[in-house]
Scaffold this motif. Structure first.
Motif: not given
Length: 281
Positions: A113-132
């Motif tokens: 998999h690829v793991l999200h380690v940093e993020r700028f922005g709040i969209w998309p807000t549904n679900g966890d798959r886009w969260k750090v």
């Protein structure tokens, strides 16, 4: 004198702990039965170890299941913070998000998999798959395909193919990666991994420090203009890669005498008109 038999028990226990933790690499909450099945650790031993891990904060209870705890995430973040890539990427990501209005992610290849380690922005807000701290299958995500396209196939992890939407087999993946390479290493996923969402990603180089990292922008498919986003992500990933390279080791005066010093902010400014067009402004 310690014997190999003396070392066997601790080693066996460590192997069982590792087996239990590894079953969460591609999953979120799991029941005891599922953990036992995936790890091949006996149920009684798995339950005993999990209870200890819960007390340590490495695992947490979620209803009738178990999930990775905050302590594991904190340890992972500490390990990443010791590396140069997030430090180099954060200012570029912040500027990219400000200019485009799209959400910027920094992701790293973690097994399949690829793991999200940093993020700028709040969209998309549904679900966890886009969260750090959350993962996406490498073959199904734009960030994963941007990384796969530049890797030797012998180094690829075991890939997961989609049943319905997304990359369903090796032939589809090969065609997609060919398009990634033709686009200069930039991957585009429009309504593939998630309907209504377009993601554009590019790998980060810069020696061993940048290996396995990708930068991406995501936004609503209905309003995201792909080509300007491709240009923006490509420029931004190059900026991060440049800052990680060994090029700027001379003194500032020597660098200015040899050539104009290029900074991430300058690179992004050169394509300001293109980047501004991403949101149709």
């Amino acid at each position: 004198m310690p014997t190999s038999h003396d070392d066997a028990a601790p080693t066996a226990m460590l192997n069982r702990v590792a087996s239990l933790l590894e079953v969460f690499s591609a999953r979120q909450a799991l029941t005891l039965a599922e953990i036992t099945r995936y790890s091949n650790v006996p149920r009684s031993s798995a339950h005993r170890i999990l209870q200890g891990l819960v007390q340590l904060g490495w695992i947490e209870r979620q209803g009738a299941g178990y999930a990775l705890g905050l302590k594991m995430f904190e340890l992972g973040c500490q390990a990443l913070q010791q590396r140069k890539v997030p430090e180099a990427a954060l200012p570029v990501m912040a500027d990219l998000h400000r200019r485009t209005g799209l959400t910027a992610h920094l992701s790293v290849l973690a097994g399949t998999h690829v793991l999200h380690v940093e993020r700028f922005g709040i969209w998309p807000t549904n679900g966890d798959r886009w969260k750090v701290g959350f993962k996406q299958p490498a073959a199904q995500s734009a960030a994963g395909r941007a990384l796969l396209a530049q890797m030797d196939e012998a180094a690829w992890p075991e890939l997961q193919y989609a049943v319905a939407a997304g990359i369903r087999n090796r032939a589809e993946l090969d065609r997609n990666l060919a398009a990634v390479r033709a686009r200069g290493g930039v991957a585009v996923d429009a309504d593939g991994y998630e309907r209504g969402l377009t993601v554009v990603a590019a790998p980060i180089s810069g020696g061993d420090e940048g290996k396995g990292f990708a930068l991406s922008l995501c936004g609503p498919s209905r309003s995201t203009r792909i080509e300007p986003v491709v240009a923006a992500v490509h420029s931004a990933s190059w900026a991060i890669s440049h800052s990680l390279s060994d090029v700027p080791r001379h003194s500032a005066s020597q660098a200015r005498a040899a050539h104009r010093v290029v900074t991430p902010a300058m690179i992004l400014r050169t394509s300001e008109a293109t980047v501004a067009a991403v949101g149709g402004r």
